[in-house]
Design a protein around this motif. Structure first.
Motif, PDB file in Angstrom:
ATOM      1  N   GLY A   1       5.469  13.319   2.260  1.00 44.08           N
ATOM      2  CA  GLY A   1       5.786  12.617   1.023  1.00 44.08           C
ATOM      3  C   GLY A   1       5.155  11.244   1.006  1.00 44.08           C
ATOM      4  O   GLY A   1       4.635  10.762   2.008  1.00 44.08           O
ATOM      5  N   GLN A   2       5.185  10.624  -0.145  1.00 41.93           N
ATOM      6  CA  GLN A   2       4.587   9.302  -0.298  1.00 41.93           C
ATOM      7  C   GLN A   2       5.379   8.263   0.506  1.00 41.93           C
ATOM      8  O   GLN A   2       6.602   8.322   0.569  1.00 41.93           O
ATOM      9  CB  GLN A   2       4.563   8.891  -1.766  1.00 41.93           C
ATOM     10  CG  GLN A   2       3.865   7.554  -1.982  1.00 41.93           C
ATOM     11  CD  GLN A   2       3.588   7.277  -3.448  1.00 41.93           C
ATOM     12  OE1 GLN A   2       3.554   8.167  -4.256  1.00 41.93           O
ATOM     13  NE2 GLN A   2       3.371   6.022  -3.757  1.00 41.93           N
TER      14      GLN A   2
ATOM     15  N   SER B   1      -0.833   8.515  10.569  1.00 42.21           N
ATOM     16  CA  SER B   1      -0.361   9.620   9.743  1.00 42.21           C
ATOM     17  C   SER B   1      -1.533  10.352   9.107  1.00 42.21           C
ATOM     18  O   SER B   1      -2.596   9.773   8.869  1.00 42.21           O
ATOM     19  CB  SER B   1       0.570   9.090   8.645  1.00 42.21           C
ATOM     20  OG  SER B   1       1.041  10.148   7.833  1.00 42.21           O
ATOM     21  N   VAL B   2      -1.300  11.611   8.811  1.00 39.76           N
ATOM     22  CA  VAL B   2      -2.243  12.430   8.049  1.00 39.76           C
ATOM     23  C   VAL B   2      -1.898  12.267   6.570  1.00 39.76           C
ATOM     24  O   VAL B   2      -0.721  12.217   6.203  1.00 39.76           O
ATOM     25  CB  VAL B   2      -2.139  13.911   8.465  1.00 39.76           C
ATOM     26  CG1 VAL B   2      -3.037  14.787   7.607  1.00 39.76           C
ATOM     27  CG2 VAL B   2      -2.477  14.075   9.933  1.00 39.76           C
ATOM     28  N   LEU B   3      -2.930  12.185   5.737  1.00 36.78           N
ATOM     29  CA  LEU B   3      -2.731  12.061   4.290  1.00 36.78           C
ATOM     30  C   LEU B   3      -3.100  13.367   3.600  1.00 36.78           C
ATOM     31  O   LEU B   3      -3.995  14.085   4.048  1.00 36.78           O
ATOM     32  CB  LEU B   3      -3.594  10.929   3.728  1.00 36.78           C
ATOM     33  CG  LEU B   3      -3.368   9.547   4.327  1.00 36.78           C
ATOM     34  CD1 LEU B   3      -4.345   8.557   3.717  1.00 36.78           C
ATOM     35  CD2 LEU B   3      -1.942   9.103   4.143  1.00 36.78           C
ATOM     36  N   THR B   4      -2.420  13.660   2.503  1.00 39.57           N
ATOM     37  CA  THR B   4      -2.730  14.830   1.691  1.00 39.57           C
ATOM     38  C   THR B   4      -3.398  14.364   0.402  1.00 39.57           C
ATOM     39  O   THR B   4      -3.553  13.165   0.162  1.00 39.57           O
ATOM     40  CB  THR B   4      -1.443  15.619   1.354  1.00 39.57           C
ATOM     41  OG1 THR B   4      -0.578  14.778   0.597  1.00 39.57           O
ATOM     42  CG2 THR B   4      -0.741  16.092   2.597  1.00 39.57           C
ATOM     43  N   ALA B   5      -3.751  15.306  -0.435  1.00 34.46           N
ATOM     44  CA  ALA B   5      -4.342  14.971  -1.734  1.00 34.46           C
ATOM     45  C   ALA B   5      -3.335  14.178  -2.561  1.00 34.46           C
ATOM     46  O   ALA B   5      -2.144  14.470  -2.559  1.00 34.46           O
ATOM     47  CB  ALA B   5      -4.749  16.244  -2.466  1.00 34.46           C
ATOM     48  N   GLY B   6      -3.816  13.153  -3.210  1.00 38.06           N
ATOM     49  CA  GLY B   6      -2.967  12.303  -4.044  1.00 38.06           C
ATOM     50  C   GLY B   6      -3.665  10.997  -4.331  1.00 38.06           C
ATOM     51  O   GLY B   6      -4.895  10.930  -4.313  1.00 38.06           O
TER      52      GLY B   6
ATOM     53  N   VAL C   1       0.860  -1.179   0.000  1.00 34.75           N
ATOM     54  CA  VAL C   1       0.000   0.000   0.000  1.00 34.75           C
ATOM     55  C   VAL C   1       0.901   1.235   0.000  1.00 34.75           C
ATOM     56  O   VAL C   1       1.761   1.377   0.864  1.00 34.75           O
ATOM     57  CB  VAL C   1      -0.932   0.036   1.231  1.00 34.75           C
ATOM     58  CG1 VAL C   1      -1.833   1.258   1.176  1.00 34.75           C
ATOM     59  CG2 VAL C   1      -1.768  -1.234   1.326  1.00 34.75           C
ATOM     60  N   ALA C   2       0.722   2.116  -0.988  1.00 33.47           N
ATOM     61  CA  ALA C   2       1.471   3.375  -1.074  1.00 33.47           C
ATOM     62  C   ALA C   2       0.492   4.514  -0.796  1.00 33.47           C
ATOM     63  O   ALA C   2      -0.591   4.569  -1.386  1.00 33.47           O
ATOM     64  CB  ALA C   2       2.098   3.536  -2.450  1.00 33.47           C
ATOM     65  N   LEU C   3       0.888   5.404   0.116  1.00 36.51           N
ATOM     66  CA  LEU C   3      -0.009   6.452   0.596  1.00 36.51           C
ATOM     67  C   LEU C   3       0.631   7.831   0.473  1.00 36.51           C
ATOM     68  O   LEU C   3       1.843   7.973   0.670  1.00 36.51           O
ATOM     69  CB  LEU C   3      -0.349   6.185   2.063  1.00 36.51           C
ATOM     70  CG  LEU C   3      -1.024   4.843   2.326  1.00 36.51           C
ATOM     71  CD1 LEU C   3      -0.634   4.293   3.678  1.00 36.51           C
ATOM     72  CD2 LEU C   3      -2.521   5.002   2.226  1.00 36.51           C
ATOM     73  N   PRO C   4      -0.180   8.885   0.189  1.00 41.93           N
ATOM     74  CA  PRO C   4       0.352  10.251   0.064  1.00 41.93           C
ATOM     75  C   PRO C   4       0.404  10.957   1.425  1.00 41.93           C
ATOM     76  O   PRO C   4      -0.531  11.643   1.821  1.00 41.93           O
ATOM     77  CB  PRO C   4      -0.654  10.922  -0.882  1.00 41.93           C
ATOM     78  CG  PRO C   4      -1.957  10.235  -0.569  1.00 41.93           C
ATOM     79  CD  PRO C   4      -1.585   8.810  -0.220  1.00 41.93           C
TER      80      PRO C   4
END
Length: 77
Positions: free
Chosen positions: A27-28, A40-45, A20-23
């Protein structure tokens, strides 16, 4: 490992994934089997994951992820 991706409206995916790769905000980042516990907090991506030998991608506006005991729980918005 088990991946659960949910939004306020629906469960978008629940099943087994090998990668699983997450933004993330820094960074990714990639989560593999037996990854250390994290939140973790995720950003748009895009969230990208491999399930059944197929690579899938899901665009997100942001969200939160929790990784614990080979369970990845993602809440997106």
């Amino acid at each position: 490992m088990t991946l659960k991706i949910i939004s306020a409206e629906d469960v978008l995916f629940e099943g087994e994934a090998t990668l699983v790769a997450l933004p993330g905000v820094m960074g990714q980042f990639t989560v593999l089997q037996n990854h250390a516990t994290l939140i973790s907090v995720l950003t748009a991506g895009n969230i990208e994951y491999v399930t059944g030998g197929q690579r899938e991608s899901l665009p997100v506006g942001g969200g939160l992820v929790s990784v614990d005991n080979n369970v990845i729980s993602v809440c997106i918005y």
